[in-house]
Design a protein around this motif. Structure first.
Motif, PDB file in Angstrom:
ATOM      1  N   MET A   1       5.720   7.802  -7.791  1.00 55.38           N
ATOM      2  CA  MET A   1       6.418   9.073  -7.977  1.00 55.38           C
ATOM      3  C   MET A   1       5.478  10.213  -7.623  1.00 55.38           C
ATOM      4  O   MET A   1       4.349  10.254  -8.063  1.00 55.38           O
ATOM      5  CB  MET A   1       6.845   9.193  -9.437  1.00 55.38           C
ATOM      6  CG  MET A   1       7.686  10.388  -9.695  1.00 55.38           C
ATOM      7  SD  MET A   1       9.110   9.908 -10.632  1.00 55.38           S
ATOM      8  CE  MET A   1       9.994  11.435 -10.666  1.00 55.38           C
ATOM      9  N   PHE A   2       5.946  11.108  -6.791  1.00 53.41           N
ATOM     10  CA  PHE A   2       5.076  12.212  -6.396  1.00 53.41           C
ATOM     11  C   PHE A   2       5.912  13.459  -6.128  1.00 53.41           C
ATOM     12  O   PHE A   2       7.148  13.408  -6.153  1.00 53.41           O
ATOM     13  CB  PHE A   2       4.246  11.837  -5.160  1.00 53.41           C
ATOM     14  CG  PHE A   2       5.011  11.082  -4.100  1.00 53.41           C
ATOM     15  CD1 PHE A   2       5.799  11.752  -3.182  1.00 53.41           C
ATOM     16  CD2 PHE A   2       4.936   9.697  -4.022  1.00 53.41           C
ATOM     17  CE1 PHE A   2       6.500  11.065  -2.201  1.00 53.41           C
ATOM     18  CE2 PHE A   2       5.639   9.002  -3.045  1.00 53.41           C
ATOM     19  CZ  PHE A   2       6.415   9.691  -2.130  1.00 53.41           C
ATOM     20  N   ARG A  51      -1.176   0.322   6.620  1.00 49.31           N
ATOM     21  CA  ARG A  51      -1.696   0.369   5.252  1.00 49.31           C
ATOM     22  C   ARG A  51      -2.715   1.499   5.261  1.00 49.31           C
ATOM     23  O   ARG A  51      -3.858   1.309   5.655  1.00 49.31           O
ATOM     24  CB  ARG A  51      -2.350  -0.983   4.946  1.00 49.31           C
ATOM     25  CG  ARG A  51      -2.717  -1.184   3.506  1.00 49.31           C
ATOM     26  CD  ARG A  51      -3.435  -2.510   3.318  1.00 49.31           C
ATOM     27  NE  ARG A  51      -3.941  -2.564   1.968  1.00 49.31           N
ATOM     28  CZ  ARG A  51      -3.339  -3.172   0.965  1.00 49.31           C
ATOM     29  NH1 ARG A  51      -2.253  -3.862   1.162  1.00 49.31           N
ATOM     30  NH2 ARG A  51      -3.834  -3.131  -0.251  1.00 49.31           N
ATOM     31  N   ARG A  72       1.270  10.761   4.899  1.00 52.23           N
ATOM     32  CA  ARG A  72       1.101  10.262   3.526  1.00 52.23           C
ATOM     33  C   ARG A  72       0.338   8.946   3.553  1.00 52.23           C
ATOM     34  O   ARG A  72       0.551   8.116   4.427  1.00 52.23           O
ATOM     35  CB  ARG A  72       2.485  10.051   2.893  1.00 52.23           C
ATOM     36  CG  ARG A  72       2.481   9.621   1.434  1.00 52.23           C
ATOM     37  CD  ARG A  72       3.916   9.462   0.928  1.00 52.23           C
ATOM     38  NE  ARG A  72       4.635   8.472   1.714  1.00 52.23           N
ATOM     39  CZ  ARG A  72       4.704   7.174   1.408  1.00 52.23           C
ATOM     40  NH1 ARG A  72       4.148   6.727   0.317  1.00 52.23           N
ATOM     41  NH2 ARG A  72       5.355   6.326   2.188  1.00 52.23           N
ATOM     42  N   THR A  74      -0.147   5.317   2.406  1.00 53.58           N
ATOM     43  CA  THR A  74       0.804   4.353   1.826  1.00 53.58           C
ATOM     44  C   THR A  74       0.182   3.491   0.730  1.00 53.58           C
ATOM     45  O   THR A  74       0.869   2.680   0.135  1.00 53.58           O
ATOM     46  CB  THR A  74       1.395   3.433   2.912  1.00 53.58           C
ATOM     47  OG1 THR A  74       0.324   2.755   3.576  1.00 53.58           O
ATOM     48  CG2 THR A  74       2.222   4.190   3.915  1.00 53.58           C
ATOM     49  N   VAL A  75      -1.119   3.650   0.469  1.00 55.39           N
ATOM     50  CA  VAL A  75      -1.726   2.899  -0.636  1.00 55.39           C
ATOM     51  C   VAL A  75      -1.847   3.792  -1.881  1.00 55.39           C
ATOM     52  O   VAL A  75      -1.424   3.428  -2.965  1.00 55.39           O
ATOM     53  CB  VAL A  75      -3.103   2.335  -0.243  1.00 55.39           C
ATOM     54  CG1 VAL A  75      -3.705   1.552  -1.404  1.00 55.39           C
ATOM     55  CG2 VAL A  75      -2.971   1.427   0.979  1.00 55.39           C
ATOM     56  N   SER A  76      -2.402   5.001  -1.679  1.00 50.65           N
ATOM     57  CA  SER A  76      -2.565   5.907  -2.822  1.00 50.65           C
ATOM     58  C   SER A  76      -1.322   6.780  -3.024  1.00 50.65           C
ATOM     59  O   SER A  76      -1.162   7.401  -4.055  1.00 50.65           O
ATOM     60  CB  SER A  76      -3.772   6.814  -2.599  1.00 50.65           C
ATOM     61  OG  SER A  76      -3.500   7.716  -1.534  1.00 50.65           O
ATOM     62  N   TYR A  77      -0.425   6.821  -2.028  1.00 51.12           N
ATOM     63  CA  TYR A  77       0.779   7.671  -1.998  1.00 51.12           C
ATOM     64  C   TYR A  77       0.437   9.163  -1.960  1.00 51.12           C
ATOM     65  O   TYR A  77       1.288  10.017  -2.172  1.00 51.12           O
ATOM     66  CB  TYR A  77       1.730   7.382  -3.180  1.00 51.12           C
ATOM     67  CG  TYR A  77       2.259   5.963  -3.218  1.00 51.12           C
ATOM     68  CD1 TYR A  77       2.010   5.078  -2.167  1.00 51.12           C
ATOM     69  CD2 TYR A  77       3.024   5.499  -4.275  1.00 51.12           C
ATOM     70  CE1 TYR A  77       2.490   3.783  -2.190  1.00 51.12           C
ATOM     71  CE2 TYR A  77       3.511   4.195  -4.304  1.00 51.12           C
ATOM     72  CZ  TYR A  77       3.228   3.339  -3.255  1.00 51.12           C
ATOM     73  OH  TYR A  77       3.708   2.059  -3.280  1.00 51.12           O
TER      74      TYR A  77
ATOM     75  N   ASN B 302       7.906   3.660   2.701  1.00 53.04           N
ATOM     76  CA  ASN B 302       6.894   2.618   2.852  1.00 53.04           C
ATOM     77  C   ASN B 302       5.800   2.771   1.809  1.00 53.04           C
ATOM     78  O   ASN B 302       5.424   3.897   1.464  1.00 53.04           O
ATOM     79  CB  ASN B 302       6.242   2.707   4.229  1.00 53.04           C
ATOM     80  CG  ASN B 302       7.205   2.343   5.334  1.00 53.04           C
ATOM     81  OD1 ASN B 302       8.405   2.230   5.091  1.00 53.04           O
ATOM     82  ND2 ASN B 302       6.697   2.157   6.522  1.00 53.04           N
ATOM     83  N   GLY B 303       5.267   1.650   1.330  1.00 50.36           N
ATOM     84  CA  GLY B 303       4.178   1.724   0.375  1.00 50.36           C
ATOM     85  C   GLY B 303       3.536   0.363   0.188  1.00 50.36           C
ATOM     86  O   GLY B 303       4.201  -0.667   0.311  1.00 50.36           O
ATOM     87  N   TYR B 304       2.238   0.370  -0.070  1.00 52.55           N
ATOM     88  CA  TYR B 304       1.492  -0.869  -0.329  1.00 52.55           C
ATOM     89  C   TYR B 304       0.904  -0.857  -1.734  1.00 52.55           C
ATOM     90  O   TYR B 304       0.052  -1.668  -2.056  1.00 52.55           O
ATOM     91  CB  TYR B 304       0.351  -1.013   0.691  1.00 52.55           C
ATOM     92  CG  TYR B 304       0.784  -1.406   2.086  1.00 52.55           C
ATOM     93  CD1 TYR B 304       0.824  -2.744   2.453  1.00 52.55           C
ATOM     94  CD2 TYR B 304       1.124  -0.450   3.032  1.00 52.55           C
ATOM     95  CE1 TYR B 304       1.198  -3.121   3.731  1.00 52.55           C
ATOM     96  CE2 TYR B 304       1.503  -0.818   4.320  1.00 52.55           C
ATOM     97  CZ  TYR B 304       1.524  -2.162   4.658  1.00 52.55           C
ATOM     98  OH  TYR B 304       1.897  -2.538   5.918  1.00 52.55           O
ATOM     99  N   GLY B 305       1.288   0.101  -2.552  1.00 55.91           N
ATOM    100  CA  GLY B 305       0.593   0.344  -3.814  1.00 55.91           C
ATOM    101  C   GLY B 305       0.933  -0.602  -4.954  1.00 55.91           C
ATOM    102  O   GLY B 305       0.386  -0.480  -6.023  1.00 55.91           O
ATOM    103  N   ARG B 307       3.300  -0.554  -6.901  1.00 51.82           N
ATOM    104  CA  ARG B 307       3.935   0.162  -7.999  1.00 51.82           C
ATOM    105  C   ARG B 307       5.050   0.988  -7.367  1.00 51.82           C
ATOM    106  O   ARG B 307       5.004   1.277  -6.183  1.00 51.82           O
ATOM    107  CB  ARG B 307       2.942   1.058  -8.736  1.00 51.82           C
ATOM    108  CG  ARG B 307       2.390   2.153  -7.857  1.00 51.82           C
ATOM    109  CD  ARG B 307       1.319   2.953  -8.575  1.00 51.82           C
ATOM    110  NE  ARG B 307       0.842   4.016  -7.703  1.00 51.82           N
ATOM    111  CZ  ARG B 307      -0.070   3.849  -6.760  1.00 51.82           C
ATOM    112  NH1 ARG B 307      -0.584   2.656  -6.548  1.00 51.82           N
ATOM    113  NH2 ARG B 307      -0.453   4.857  -6.007  1.00 51.82           N
ATOM    114  N   SER B 309       8.591   3.924  -7.839  1.00 55.38           N
ATOM    115  CA  SER B 309       9.001   5.190  -8.437  1.00 55.38           C
ATOM    116  C   SER B 309       9.680   4.969  -9.779  1.00 55.38           C
ATOM    117  O   SER B 309      10.478   4.047  -9.936  1.00 55.38           O
ATOM    118  CB  SER B 309      10.008   5.885  -7.525  1.00 55.38           C
ATOM    119  OG  SER B 309       9.383   6.257  -6.354  1.00 55.38           O
TER     120      SER B 309
END
Lengths: 95, 416
Positions: A1-2, A51, A72, A74-77, B302-305, B307, B309
């Motif tokens: 969430m950001f 990544r 952005r 994609t790991v730390s968002y 897209n995301g690799y975290g 976790r 939302s």
């Protein structure tokens, strides 16, 4: 969430107000009929999916309903840059 | 391998259970293998097991950067079903479901497969038409499927709010009685133990940092424990498939997104089927130890975290509380995210790549767990014979050039 800073509204708003619109900087081929099947398939489906820093489009659905580009991670968002459609991202974190 | 049995349990009880054999070895990597499998989740371990068991290829290493089953194998909601719409996908998932039915005996390890039935709810006239179409398609493919009315759903799940006054009333459902859930850790451990017993080397905490190619053919993988040579490299690393592909200079039609799930505190038995609804977006089942296992949606970006939302969790819990008002006071214990490979047609990619000897099994999106044994079986066959297994043929990488996509967005269960 950001939170995302909308360059049109000039305000940082919750992610929920925005919609993701996919990877940025994928130009539609000028002459699609001259492309081979695999080139056309690549344009339609293949994505960089990195990544790390990713250049992507967002639209402020619940606000001004206008598009803009975001760089952005994609790991730390973390959002590294917000910049208008049609421009390249600032130098600081080239994808 | 020491076989598990009632007699064994009694024998070990006499020695206070102090002499159980180690479940799998922890070998040092050899210089080279015939086949290196990248990714020690369910699919990778199943591939190794069937390669050794069915095809006699035992010079195999499974390379895992973390611990076995620590990725999506341990992060999903364990739903198993085969009621897909298209022929290609329903044949593949049905083949897998048939393997699930005998898996505990096959592996001599209790994977706790519990075929308790999977309900898929319809809330609108359009939902019901889609459900009827899918039930018919399933029956034509020899897969069990039933259409239930709202009254029959209410009888099967007394706790569910099937009132016509609900905001999204339940109008009916499809039911696959042979579907159900299994214990995800046991699936990874069972396949690992059985593969290890056949001579497969399982290398945990070994991260692949590069794929070495020579003249268009793969020669091995660079890892955090040095270079490991291989004639064939098989990548089964959901979430990070694109990262691995980039190491070999390839790009895939895949995007990586977080998918979330959560579990509640343990409750007394109250829900004995799996309930799914795409209309309000929730899926929930009750695990054998009593927790409600709830699946949420994917993030849109897209995301690799690993976790996701908070808004996605909130949305799913709203739907759960709407369907099961009694659950509104249940506390949630944990929630987590896994990174899933999303393909444009919500179907996997299984098979060869433009690099000789380099194979991918990826793109299972939001529903790969149910395919674990089938995916391993067809991928092992594809690797051993260097041509697609007939069930894997519709899922080759070149479908994105030919346009022969297998559109399963409707039956894949999670909106993405």
């Amino acid at each position: 969430m950001f939170r995302i800073h909308c360059p049109h509204c000039r305000e940082a708003r919750s992610e929920e107000e925005f919609s993701y619109a996919g990877e940025a900087h994928i130009p539609r081929p000028v002459d699609p009929s001259s492309l081979s099947d695999s080139e056309w398939g690549e344009y339609l489906h293949t994505r960089t999916n990195p990544r790390g820093p990713h250049r992507e489009m967002w639209v402020h659905t619940a606000g001004c309903r206008r598009y803009f580009n975001v760089l952005r991670d994609t790991v730390s968002y973390k959002i590294l840059a917000v910049y208008p459609v049609g421009e390249m991202p600032p130098e600081q974190g080239e994808a | 391998m020491e076989r598990y049995s009632l007699l064994g349990l009694v024998r070990h009880a006499r020695h206070y259970h102090e002499n159980w054999q180690r479940v799998w070895r922890d070998p040092a990597p050899k210089k080279a293998y015939d086949t290196v499998i990248v990714g020690g989740g369910g699919h990778g371990l199943a591939t190794a097991y069937y390669l050794a068991k069915v095809h006699g290829v035992t010079d195999v290493a499974v390379v895992e950067k973390g611990w076995l089953g620590g990725g999506n194998t341990g992060r999903n909601t364990t739903i198993i079903r085969s009621n897909y719409l298209r022929d290609g996908s329903s044949h593949l998932y049905e083949f897998s479901l048939k393997l699930w039915e005998g898996l505990s005996q096959e592996l001599n390890f209790n994977v706790m497969f519990s075929p308790r039935g999977v309900l898929y709810l319809g809330h609108t006239l359009h939902d019901m038409r889609e459900i009827e179409r899918r039930v018919n398609a399933n029956r034509l493919n020899g897969i069990d499927a039933e259409l239930l009315s709202a009254a029959e759903v209410q009888k099967l799940v007394p706790l569910m709010n099937c009132s016509p006054d609900a905001r999204y009333p339940v109008l009916g459902a499809s039911l696959q009685r042979r579907g159900g859930i299994a214990r995800h850790d046991a699936v990874a451990w069972g396949f690992a133990r059985a593969a290890d017993a056949q001579g497969v080397d399982i290398l945990q905490r070994t991260e692949v940092t590069g794929i070495r190619c020579d003249n268009g053919a793969v020669t091995g993988v660079e890892t955090s424990r040095g270079f490991i040579g291989a004639r064939k490299v098989a990548c089964v690393a959901a979430g990070n498939s694109g990262v691995l592909a980039a190491m070999a200079g390839l790009k895939l039609p895949i995007e990586s997104r977080p998918l979330q799930a959560l579990v509640s505190e343990p409750l007394k038995p109250c829900l004995d089927v799996v309930v799914q609804s795409s209309g309000v977006h929730c899926y929930v089942s009750q695990a054998d130890k009593g927790d409600l296992v709830i699946g949420a949606g994917t993030d849109s970006y897209n995301g690799y975290g690993q976790r996701g939302s908070f808004s996605v969790i909130e949305h799913t819990l709203q739907a759960v509380c709407e369907l099961f008002p009694a659950f509104s006071r249940v506390r949630m214990n944990r929630h987590w995210g896994g990174i899933v490979d999303i393909c444009p047609d919500a179907c996997p990619i299984i098979g060869e790549t433009p690099v000789r000897g380099l194979y991918f099994n990826c793109g299972w999106g939001t529903g790969g767990f149910k395919a674990t044994p089938g995916s391993g079986y067809v991928f092992a066959d594809t690797l051993a014979h260097e041509r697609p297994h007939p069930l894997a043929a519709p899922f080759s990488l070149d479908r994105f050039a030919t346009g022969a996509l297998v559109d399963e967005h409707g039956a894949a269960g999670v909106a993405h």
